[in-house]
Scaffold this motif. Structure first.
Motif, short mmCIF file in Angstrom:
data_model
loop_
_atom_site.label_atom_id
_atom_site.label_comp_id
_atom_site.label_asym_id
_atom_site.label_seq_id
_atom_site.Cartn_x
_atom_site.Cartn_y
_atom_site.Cartn_z
N TYR A 167 36.55 47.58 49.23
CA TYR A 167 37.84 47.10 49.76
C TYR A 167 38.27 47.85 51.02
O TYR A 167 37.94 49.02 51.20
CB TYR A 167 38.94 47.29 48.70
N LYS A 208 37.03 42.32 51.07
CA LYS A 208 38.41 42.01 50.71
C LYS A 208 39.34 43.08 51.23
O LYS A 208 39.03 44.27 51.16
CB LYS A 208 38.53 41.92 49.18
N PHE A 210 43.55 44.45 51.64
CA PHE A 210 44.95 44.38 51.23
C PHE A 210 45.80 45.10 52.28
O PHE A 210 45.43 46.19 52.72
CB PHE A 210 45.18 45.09 49.89
N ASP A 225 52.20 37.66 56.46
CA ASP A 225 51.79 36.54 55.60
C ASP A 225 51.42 35.31 56.43
O ASP A 225 50.39 34.68 56.20
CB ASP A 225 52.95 36.17 54.65
N ILE A 228 48.18 35.87 58.45
CA ILE A 228 46.97 35.77 57.62
C ILE A 228 46.63 34.30 57.38
O ILE A 228 45.46 33.89 57.46
CB ILE A 228 47.16 36.55 56.29
N ARG A 229 47.66 33.48 57.12
CA ARG A 229 47.39 32.04 56.91
C ARG A 229 46.82 31.42 58.19
O ARG A 229 45.86 30.65 58.16
CB ARG A 229 48.67 31.31 56.50
N ARG A 232 43.29 32.43 58.67
CA ARG A 232 42.40 31.68 57.77
C ARG A 232 42.15 30.28 58.35
O ARG A 232 41.01 29.81 58.42
CB ARG A 232 43.06 31.59 56.39
N GLU A 249 38.24 38.33 53.29
CA GLU A 249 39.53 37.75 52.90
C GLU A 249 40.56 38.87 52.82
O GLU A 249 40.19 40.04 52.66
CB GLU A 249 39.43 37.06 51.53
N MET A 250 41.81 38.52 52.96
CA MET A 250 42.84 39.55 52.83
C MET A 250 44.16 38.97 52.37
O MET A 250 44.39 37.76 52.45
CB MET A 250 43.01 40.33 54.14
N GLU A 251 45.01 39.83 51.87
CA GLU A 251 46.33 39.43 51.40
C GLU A 251 47.30 40.59 51.54
O GLU A 251 46.89 41.75 51.69
CB GLU A 251 46.29 38.97 49.94
N VAL A 252 48.60 40.24 51.46
CA VAL A 252 49.66 41.25 51.52
C VAL A 252 50.06 41.63 50.11
O VAL A 252 50.17 40.78 49.23
CB VAL A 252 50.89 40.67 52.28
N ARG A 253 50.22 42.91 49.85
CA ARG A 253 50.82 43.40 48.61
C ARG A 253 52.09 44.19 48.97
O ARG A 253 52.08 44.93 49.96
CB ARG A 253 49.86 44.31 47.84
#
Ligand code: SF4
Length: 505
Positions: A167, A208, A210, A225, A228-229, A232, A249-253
């Protein structure tokens, strides 16, 4: 006509949204076609809301602007600051990490690419992982979160670890007082962070990522957010990055607001949905990090600097700086100053130049008494130390740290005993409770400073002893570094602790 107004939350707090709305309204009323672009901030907070107007001959700055000033902007009779790039605060900077911030639309991938974005990623896609890591090592980049650990070495440990899943974790839990550079990047140039994280994935084998953002940054969360969209949709993220066959891939936490979650192991616990308590090391996060897998944990600025290193080459970056502090540092100037904001410059500038010339001295007009560098755990510096060059080793040698490069200026009305007490109180409130020197020591520290203030002749020696115990015995920087502001205040400004000294004498 193009008009640029910042959407940065500091600019919004000063009225940028209202100014933007007034511009739209005025343009409609006059039947003028205006292309209004919401950008990140240029970092000159005292000029916000800053409005830049381009009538075809470059951007002309006006600020601070109120909605009432807008008709004059259209008439061409408003006070002007001249070309934005010629404003001394901007003109003196070397912007590498912040090259696009305040210039581009943060949510336009086309604008990003038109200003040098993705060039680094395209280059990295043609390189072996080991060569990517070598490039980062050559650049001399060190962790911008505060510890200053060489980024390339951390990446190499993860690259060489054997695991099915690795990660990349971006530490965006920017909790230091007087710091805002991470937020500015996320709000003003989020694709640079995304690009940096993808390159980190290519260099280490992680697929991946975060972004762990503090909950107090709602605008940054929303913009990251959306970015990131968009990334993508634009083929930057997913199973086939830019048609390369490589995946990321990635995302916000979102964090819940604990200062200690800026410490990497505590952050990882929080990221996994657990209580934000510090983990003992070893194992290093690089070997057993998020969900027990090899993990790179890097600060926003470290990762957002990666694209320019790959775009311009590691040597270009390494050519800036001083000693082992290579490249540039986005310095955040806050507190009692005339010109607060973000100033990116090569390492090496003396602290006094930053405070007296670039920041313009105090806003109150009174003499500078102290400058805290590196957040709430950073030491205070007095004017006789202003020739200290801005660099990791140089500040360490002067008994301090540069941390996340926030500087907070105080004038001669500051009560340094009160500031020392605040440092201990902050530690007591934010302690995760895992180790005794911090959990108990900080509470005793507040009490002991109160005893000094009350004139107890023994209390100063007890405070010194307590600080030594906290420094040597705390598990992480919160307990271990709190003595920096406390002891520097005591040593530099003994007169502010005068009752105890007089009693002792
Ligand atoms: Fe927790 Fe403080 Fe110990 Fe760090 S120093 S592990 S914050 S108790």
């Amino acid at each position: 006509m193009k008009i640029y107004v910042s959407l940065d939350s500091a600019a919004k707090a000063l009225g940028a949204d209202e100014v933007a709305e007034a511009i739209r309204h005025e343009a409609r009323a006059r039947g003028i076609e205006v292309d209004l672009v919401r950008t990140g901030s240029r970092g000159m907070i005292w000029l916000e809301p800053l409005v830049e107007i381009d009538r075809g001959a470059g951007r002309i700055a006006h600020g601070p602007v109120t909605p009432q000033d807008v008709p004059a902007l259209f008439d061409g009779t408003a006070d002007s600051l001249g070309p934005t790039d010629d404003i001394p605060f901007l003109a003196g900077q070397t912007r590498l990490t912040f090259a696009r911030c305040g210039i581009t639309d943060p949510l336009s991938l086309a604008d990003y690419e038109g200003h040098g974005g993705l060039a680094g990623l395209r280059r990295a896609l043609g390189m072996e992982a080991a060569a990517i890591v070598e490039e980062v090592k050559t650049s001399g980049l060190r962790g911008r979160g505060g510890a200053g650990f060489p980024t390339g070495i951390k990446w190499d440990t993860v690259r060489q670890a054997r695991a099915e899943q690795k990660y990349i974790v971006c530490n965006a839990d920017e909790g230091d007082s007087g710091t805002f550079a991470d937020r500015m990047i996320m709000e003003g140039d989020p694709f640079s962070l995304i690009e940096g994280m993808i390159i980190a994935g290519l260099g280490t084998g992680a697929t991946k990522g975060f972004v762990y953002i503090r909950s107090e940054y709602p605008d940054a969360i929303a913009i990251m957010d959306r970015a990131i969209r968009l990334a993508r949709d634009g083929g930057l993220l997913g199973p086939d990055i830019l048609g390369s066959g490589r995946a990321f891939e990635m995302e916000v936490r979102i964090g819940a607001g604990a200062y200690v979650c800026g410490e990497e192991t505590s952050l990882l616990n929080s990221l996994e949905g657990k209580r934000g308590v510090v983990r003992a090391k070893p194992p290093l996060p690089a070997l057993q990090g998020a969900f027990g897998r090899p993990t790179v944990v890097n600060n926003v600025l470290s990762l957002a600097t990666i694209p320019v290193i790959f775009e311009k080459g590691a040597q270009h970056y390494a050519d800036f700086g001083l000693g082992r502090s290579r490249g540039t540092m986005p310095i955040q100037i806050a507190g009692n100053v005339q010109h607060g904001g973000l100033y990116e410059t090569a390492f090496g500038l003396p602290l006094g130049t930053l405070v007296n010339e670039i920041a313009g001295g105090t806003a109150s007009g009174r003499p500078v008494k102290a400058v805290q560098v590196g957040g709430p755990l950073g030491a205070y510096f007095a004017p006789h130390q202003f020739d200290t060059p801005f660099g990791y080793e140089e500040f360490d040698g002067a008994g301090g740290l540069i941390g996340h490069a926030g500087i907070v200026v105080f004038d001669d009305t500051a009560d340094m005993a009160g500031m020392a007490r605040f440092a201990m109180e902050f530690c007591a409130v934010e302690s995760c409770g895992k180790c005794t020197p911090c959990r108990i020591g900080a509470v005793r520290g507040v009490e002991t400073i109160d005893r000094i203030a009350a004139g107890d002749p023994d209390a100063t020696a007890i405070l010194t002893d307590l600080c030594e115990t906290m420094t040597a015995g705390s598990l992480c920087a919160l307990g271990g570094f709190t003595p920096y502001p406390v002891m520097s205040a005591l040593h530099l400004f003994p007169e502010d602790f005068g009752q105890a000294r007089e009693a002792a004498e």
